[in-house]
Design a protein around this motif. Structure first.
Motif, PDB file in Angstrom:
ATOM      1  N   THR A 152      86.795  -5.752   0.530  1.00  0.00           N
ATOM      2  CA  THR A 152      86.949  -4.562  -0.314  1.00  0.00           C
ATOM      3  C   THR A 152      86.191  -4.575  -1.644  1.00  0.00           C
ATOM      4  O   THR A 152      85.806  -3.501  -2.112  1.00  0.00           O
ATOM      5  CB  THR A 152      88.446  -4.279  -0.588  1.00  0.00           C
ATOM      6  OG1 THR A 152      89.083  -5.500  -0.985  1.00  0.00           O
ATOM      7  CG2 THR A 152      89.124  -3.743   0.655  1.00  0.00           C
ATOM      8  N   ASP A 163      86.680  -0.078   1.243  1.00  0.00           N
ATOM      9  CA  ASP A 163      87.613   1.036   1.042  1.00  0.00           C
ATOM     10  C   ASP A 163      86.990   2.368   1.446  1.00  0.00           C
ATOM     11  O   ASP A 163      87.666   3.226   2.029  1.00  0.00           O
ATOM     12  CB  ASP A 163      88.089   1.082  -0.414  1.00  0.00           C
ATOM     13  CG  ASP A 163      89.136   0.031  -0.714  1.00  0.00           C
ATOM     14  OD1 ASP A 163      89.986  -0.243   0.154  1.00  0.00           O
ATOM     15  OD2 ASP A 163      89.114  -0.535  -1.823  1.00  0.00           O
ATOM     16  N   HIS A 166      87.269   2.521   5.315  1.00  0.00           N
ATOM     17  CA  HIS A 166      88.626   2.738   5.816  1.00  0.00           C
ATOM     18  C   HIS A 166      89.141   4.123   5.451  1.00  0.00           C
ATOM     19  O   HIS A 166      89.777   4.788   6.277  1.00  0.00           O
ATOM     20  CB  HIS A 166      89.561   1.650   5.285  1.00  0.00           C
ATOM     21  CG  HIS A 166      89.349   0.319   5.942  1.00  0.00           C
ATOM     22  ND1 HIS A 166      90.340  -0.381   6.585  1.00  0.00           N
ATOM     23  CD2 HIS A 166      88.228  -0.439   6.074  1.00  0.00           C
ATOM     24  CE1 HIS A 166      89.848  -1.509   7.086  1.00  0.00           C
ATOM     25  NE2 HIS A 166      88.571  -1.562   6.764  1.00  0.00           N
ATOM     26  N   GLN A 185      97.197  -3.333   6.413  1.00  0.00           N
ATOM     27  CA  GLN A 185      97.471  -4.463   5.524  1.00  0.00           C
ATOM     28  C   GLN A 185      96.404  -4.466   4.433  1.00  0.00           C
ATOM     29  O   GLN A 185      95.239  -4.211   4.715  1.00  0.00           O
ATOM     30  CB  GLN A 185      97.364  -5.803   6.276  1.00  0.00           C
ATOM     31  CG  GLN A 185      98.248  -5.978   7.462  1.00  0.00           C
ATOM     32  CD  GLN A 185      97.914  -7.258   8.216  1.00  0.00           C
ATOM     33  OE1 GLN A 185      97.375  -8.213   7.656  1.00  0.00           O
ATOM     34  NE2 GLN A 185      98.218  -7.282   9.506  1.00  0.00           N
ATOM     35  N   ARG A 186      96.836  -4.762   3.222  1.00  0.00           N
ATOM     36  CA  ARG A 186      95.865  -4.949   2.143  1.00  0.00           C
ATOM     37  C   ARG A 186      96.066  -6.346   1.569  1.00  0.00           C
ATOM     38  O   ARG A 186      97.152  -6.683   1.113  1.00  0.00           O
ATOM     39  CB  ARG A 186      96.037  -3.887   1.049  1.00  0.00           C
ATOM     40  CG  ARG A 186      95.017  -4.043  -0.067  1.00  0.00           C
ATOM     41  CD  ARG A 186      95.098  -2.904  -1.075  1.00  0.00           C
ATOM     42  NE  ARG A 186      94.416  -1.724  -0.637  1.00  0.00           N
ATOM     43  CZ  ARG A 186      93.107  -1.522  -0.708  1.00  0.00           C
ATOM     44  NH1 ARG A 186      92.326  -2.475  -1.180  1.00  0.00           N
ATOM     45  NH2 ARG A 186      92.578  -0.394  -0.315  1.00  0.00           N
ATOM     46  N   HIS A 187      95.018  -7.140   1.639  1.00  0.00           N
ATOM     47  CA  HIS A 187      95.037  -8.481   1.088  1.00  0.00           C
ATOM     48  C   HIS A 187      94.214  -8.484  -0.205  1.00  0.00           C
ATOM     49  O   HIS A 187      93.672  -7.455  -0.597  1.00  0.00           O
ATOM     50  CB  HIS A 187      94.484  -9.467   2.118  1.00  0.00           C
ATOM     51  CG  HIS A 187      95.314  -9.525   3.366  1.00  0.00           C
ATOM     52  ND1 HIS A 187      96.263 -10.484   3.592  1.00  0.00           N
ATOM     53  CD2 HIS A 187      95.344  -8.700   4.458  1.00  0.00           C
ATOM     54  CE1 HIS A 187      96.834 -10.275   4.766  1.00  0.00           C
ATOM     55  NE2 HIS A 187      96.304  -9.199   5.314  1.00  0.00           N
ATOM     56  N   ARG A 191      90.944  -5.558   3.635  1.00  0.00           N
ATOM     57  CA  ARG A 191      92.001  -4.715   4.194  1.00  0.00           C
ATOM     58  C   ARG A 191      91.813  -4.575   5.690  1.00  0.00           C
ATOM     59  O   ARG A 191      90.726  -4.758   6.212  1.00  0.00           O
ATOM     60  CB  ARG A 191      92.057  -3.349   3.525  1.00  0.00           C
ATOM     61  CG  ARG A 191      90.855  -2.485   3.757  1.00  0.00           C
ATOM     62  CD  ARG A 191      90.921  -1.196   2.961  1.00  0.00           C
ATOM     63  NE  ARG A 191      91.924  -0.263   3.479  1.00  0.00           N
ATOM     64  CZ  ARG A 191      92.096   0.980   3.009  1.00  0.00           C
ATOM     65  NH1 ARG A 191      91.339   1.417   2.020  1.00  0.00           N
ATOM     66  NH2 ARG A 191      93.008   1.766   3.518  1.00  0.00           N
ATOM     67  N   ASP A 193      93.143  -2.049   9.017  1.00  0.00           N
ATOM     68  CA  ASP A 193      93.839  -0.844   9.474  1.00  0.00           C
ATOM     69  C   ASP A 193      93.675  -0.690  10.971  1.00  0.00           C
ATOM     70  O   ASP A 193      92.572  -0.857  11.515  1.00  0.00           O
ATOM     71  CB  ASP A 193      93.294   0.405   8.772  1.00  0.00           C
ATOM     72  CG  ASP A 193      93.812   0.530   7.338  1.00  0.00           C
ATOM     73  OD1 ASP A 193      95.007   0.815   7.172  1.00  0.00           O
ATOM     74  OD2 ASP A 193      93.023   0.298   6.404  1.00  0.00           O
TER      75      ASP A 193
END
Length: 198
Positions: A152, A163, A166, A185-187, A191, A193
């Protein structure tokens, strides 16, 4: 026409990267990549997929982990140098078909139960992202799943961020859109999806 629109990164960019370093992103050795690959495979809700398509397989590290979940896995990349390593890695995985292919200029003329787009979308410009997204939707069977995984933070060379990629796909996951969002999930720096075709 937007003259400031960055161009999609060409195959020559990746050829130069792999000539300079056989594993330029440390796919084989990085604990970060190992954890991300584990999260990617764990995010798949079905034990098995009949027909899967991995766009941008690089050295085949994730390909080899994905293969046991697939009856047939078509994995493609724009770099022959990367594919040579992927072929060595997947030599004992007969269900894996590795090919040189540049999406969205080329796209397989069939439909899949799973499409994986991992660390690829930010290399496209807006127009190619839109084209690839349409190809992915068309290339999924009804009920087929699309798994997106991307770094990201912005990278100077890349036309888009993870981003951006997504959010573009998620904009199609509305009540009337072709996709529905199953999970996300966002780490810290990536991320994930999972979407499904209605």
């Amino acid at each position: 026409m937007n003259l400031n629109q960055p161009n999609t990164l060409p195959p020559a960019y990746f050829d130069q990267v792999y000539q300079a370093n056989r594993d330029p992103w440390d796919f084989e050795t990085s604990p970060y990549e190992r954890a991300k690959y584990a999260a990617t495979v764990a995010a798949l809700p079905r034990p098995r997929y009949a027909e899967a398509f991995e766009i941008g397989c690089s050295l085949g590290v994730l390909t080899a982990q994905l293969a046991p979940r697939c009856a047939h896995l078509l994995a493609v990349d724009v770099s022959e140098a990367a594919l040579a390593q992927a072929r060595d890695r997947c030599v004992d995985l007969p269900q894996v078909d590795l090919r040189l292919m540049r999406v969205p200029e080329e796209f397989p003329p069939r439909q899949f139960d799973l499409i994986l787009l991992s660390e690829v979308g930010y290399y496209w410009n807006d127009a190619d992202l839109a084209r690839a997204a349409q190809q992915c939707v068309t290339g999924l069977k009804t009920g087929g799943q699309l798994l997106l995984v991307h770094w990201t933070p912005p990278v100077h060379d890349y036309p888009l961020t993870g981003d951006d990629v997504h959010n573009y796909f998620l904009a199609q996951a509305t009540d009337s859109g072709p996709l529905q969002h199953l999970s996300g999930q966002r780490h810290e720096t990536y991320r994930l999806d999972l979407l499904e075709k209605r």
